[in-house]
Design an enzyme around this catalytic site. Structure first.
Site, PDB file in Angstrom:
ATOM      1  N   GLY A  22     -13.451  -4.031   1.077  1.00  0.00           N
ATOM      2  CA  GLY A  22     -14.747  -3.578   1.593  1.00  0.00           C
ATOM      3  C   GLY A  22     -15.322  -2.460   0.738  1.00  0.00           C
ATOM      4  N   LYS A  35     -19.294 -13.819   5.662  1.00  0.00           N
ATOM      5  CA  LYS A  35     -20.278 -12.790   6.023  1.00  0.00           C
ATOM      6  C   LYS A  35     -21.280 -12.544   4.897  1.00  0.00           C
ATOM      7  CE  LYS A  35     -16.788 -10.442   8.613  1.00  0.00           C
ATOM      8  NZ  LYS A  35     -15.719 -10.291   7.614  1.00  0.00           N
ATOM      9  N   GLY A  68      -8.695  -9.202   1.234  1.00  0.00           N
ATOM     10  CA  GLY A  68      -7.389  -9.698   1.674  1.00  0.00           C
ATOM     11  C   GLY A  68      -7.193 -11.183   1.438  1.00  0.00           C
ATOM     12  N   ARG A  85       0.821  -1.220   0.000  1.00  0.00           N
ATOM     13  CA  ARG A  85       0.000   0.000   0.000  1.00  0.00           C
ATOM     14  C   ARG A  85       0.857   1.273   0.000  1.00  0.00           C
ATOM     15  NH1 ARG A  85      -5.015  -1.512   4.055  1.00  0.00           N
ATOM     16  NH2 ARG A  85      -6.328  -2.447   2.443  1.00  0.00           N
TER      17      ARG A  85
HETATM   18  P1  AMP Z   1     -15.370 -12.874   4.736  1.00  0.00           P
HETATM   19  O1  AMP Z   1     -14.711 -11.935   5.691  1.00  0.00           O
HETATM   20  O2  AMP Z   1     -16.839 -12.784   4.715  1.00  0.00           O
HETATM   21  O3  AMP Z   1     -14.752 -12.776   3.341  1.00  0.00           O
HETATM   22  O4  AMP Z   1     -15.042 -14.344   5.259  1.00  0.00           O
HETATM   23  C1  AMP Z   1     -13.760 -14.878   5.260  1.00  0.00           C
HETATM   24  C2  AMP Z   1     -13.733 -16.038   6.205  1.00  0.00           C
HETATM   25  O5  AMP Z   1     -14.682 -16.994   5.814  1.00  0.00           O
HETATM   26  C3  AMP Z   1     -12.410 -16.746   6.237  1.00  0.00           C
HETATM   27  O6  AMP Z   1     -11.831 -16.536   7.497  1.00  0.00           O
HETATM   28  C4  AMP Z   1     -12.773 -18.221   6.057  1.00  0.00           C
HETATM   29  O7  AMP Z   1     -12.122 -19.064   6.969  1.00  0.00           O
HETATM   30  C5  AMP Z   1     -14.256 -18.229   6.339  1.00  0.00           C
HETATM   31  N1  AMP Z   1     -14.938 -19.323   5.659  1.00  0.00           N
HETATM   32  C6  AMP Z   1     -15.027 -19.548   4.355  1.00  0.00           C
HETATM   33  N2  AMP Z   1     -15.704 -20.682   4.101  1.00  0.00           N
HETATM   34  C7  AMP Z   1     -16.060 -21.198   5.288  1.00  0.00           C
HETATM   35  C8  AMP Z   1     -16.790 -22.345   5.694  1.00  0.00           C
HETATM   36  N3  AMP Z   1     -17.282 -23.200   4.798  1.00  0.00           N
HETATM   37  N4  AMP Z   1     -17.000 -22.530   7.014  1.00  0.00           N
HETATM   38  C9  AMP Z   1     -16.507 -21.668   7.915  1.00  0.00           C
HETATM   39  N5  AMP Z   1     -15.816 -20.561   7.608  1.00  0.00           N
HETATM   40  C10 AMP Z   1     -15.586 -20.329   6.305  1.00  0.00           C
END
Ligand code: AMP
Length: 392
Positions: free
Chosen positions: A373, A197, A350, A35
């Site tokens: 984001g 999320k 990330g 960055r």
């Molecule tokens: P986000 O911040 O929404 O992009 O989510 C990222 C997180 O989702 C990462 O830390 C992954 O470990 C988690 N993740 C992705 N797939 C799964 C899953 N099937 N079960 C639990 N956590 C997950």
């Protein structure tokens, strides 16, 4: 429409440049300077034009006061080396001494303010603090794409005090690629979404439905969509509050002829932990008390074929709990397939960026977003508070 830094007369002017130096620093040592390097083209341009530069940034999440581990000092030192010139570094971001230093700058001089979030007024978008920051400069330039979705003093509140305001080259570049996605992507346009999320991404599915030909939805968020289709997903992570909206989106997609590809099989485990027992199950099977931790091999095959035939791809979010050994294969396979695609590929977030870097082919991606984001909110069709104030 925004004015870009090269449309201003910068000579002898004090220019406030909001940069994104929110980077990993451990024990005073910078772990990744991507960055900082990304800010150089704007800074070097301003220096060459004879501007007096005041840089503002935040780092980490200090709890409303000074915390040494979040000081921008290592960044000031590194920037001195990269720019090959002294970077003035005061102990604060506002106050008499900062005002004096800013007023004494000569053309081409650079001053980096201490972490803006050492003052809680930054995040509360405080009016007096905004004014104090604004008084330091004549021109405002936002080159911090990672914070344009935040209504903070340095991204939003201070801007109204400037007649002359615009964006830097980095924000210009980010917007160029995101605007192509929304306005004239080469078809077929595929969005690959993953992560956990659902709240962060369901609005993106809603808005991108009007732009894409197909979605791939993996990661934990896929289980909310699968549950909406009546699949029994065992103990997989599901956002119960979003099942209804997911179901509505699946219906809308089928009416519009947009494909939503969900995993047909998953890698199941009793919990997310290295070395635990795993099994692969298709959606029709009984998952019992197991949870989906990654997409399965059949899904990987189908998703790779879809990726290979797309001409434009946006990717955000891992396909599984990829930080844990054993559950990374789906994400790795998507990273490899996307970097092999010869069309326009934009990767944000990330986790997805580190996956393409780990695949060793980050240079084959057309654009790596510096603000995951912000990119999601932009693609959701939201007006971003840091950009709204700069519109002309
Ligand atoms: P986000 O911040 O929404 O992009 O989510 C990222 C997180 O989702 C990462 O830390 C992954 O470990 C988690 N993740 C992705 N797939 C799964 C899953 N099937 N079960 C639990 N956590 C997950």
């Amino acid at each position: 429409m925004y004015r870009v830094i090269d449309e201003f007369d910068l000579k002898d002017k004090r220019v406030f440049i909001r940069t994104d130096y929110n980077i990993p620093v451990k024990g005073g040592v910078i772990q990744d300077d991507t960055r900082i390097r990304a800010s150089l083209s704007t800074l070097e341009y301003a220096i060459n034009q004879g501007a007096k530069i005041i840089i503002g940034s935040h780092l980490g999440r200090p709890k409303g006061g000074r915390e040494e581990k979040f000081s921008l000092f290592p960044i000031a030192a590194h920037l001195t080396g990269l720019l090959n010139k002294e970077v003035v570094f005061p102990e604060n971001c506002v106050g008499d001494s900062v005002r004096k230093l800013a007023s004494e700058l000569r053309p081409g001089d650079v001053l980096l303010l201490e972490n803006l979030r050492f003052c809680p007024e930054e995040e509360s978008n405080n009016e007096i603090f905004s004014k104090q920051l604004a008084q330091l400069a004549d021109i405002y330039i936002d080159d911090s794409f990672g914070t344009v979705h935040r209504a903070h003093a340095s991204t939003n509140g201070m801007v109204k005090f400037f007649k002359e305001k615009g964006i830097g080259f980095l924000v210009q570049k980010e917007l160029k690629f995101l605007q192509i996605l929304l306005q004239n992507p080469q078809k077929p346009f595929l969005a690959v979404l993953g992560g956990a999320k659902v709240t962060d991404k369901i609005g993106v599915v809603e808005n991108l439905m009007n732009h894409v030909d197909a979605f791939i939805i993996g990661g934990a968020m896929a289980y909310t969509f699968l549950k909406a289709k009546g699949v029994k997903v065992g103990r997989s992570l599901v956002d119960e509050s979003k099942i209804h909206q997911a179901g509505r989106l699946l219906e809308r997609a089928s009416v519009k002829g947009v494909d939503i590809l969900l995993p047909v099989d998953s890698l199941l485990a009793p919990r997310i932990e290295e070395g635990v027992e795993i099994r692969i199950a298709r959606n029709e099977e009984d998952w019992d008390n197991w949870m989906g931790c990654d997409i399965g091999p059949e899904s990987i095959k189908i998703f790779k074929e879809e990726i290979a035939s797309a001409h434009t791809i946006f990717w955000n979010g891992p396909m599984g709990a990829f930080e844990t050994a054993g559950f990374e294969k789906g994400t790795e396979a998507m990273a490899l397939a996307i970097t092999q695609n010869k069309g326009m590929t934009v990767v944000g977030g990330g986790d997805s960026i580190s996956a393409v870097k780990q695949a060793g082919y980050a240079d084959r991606v057309t654009h790596l977003c510096t603000g995951g984001g912000a990119a999601l909110e932009f693609l959701e069709g939201k007006k971003l508070p840091g950009l709204k104030v700069l519109e002309i």
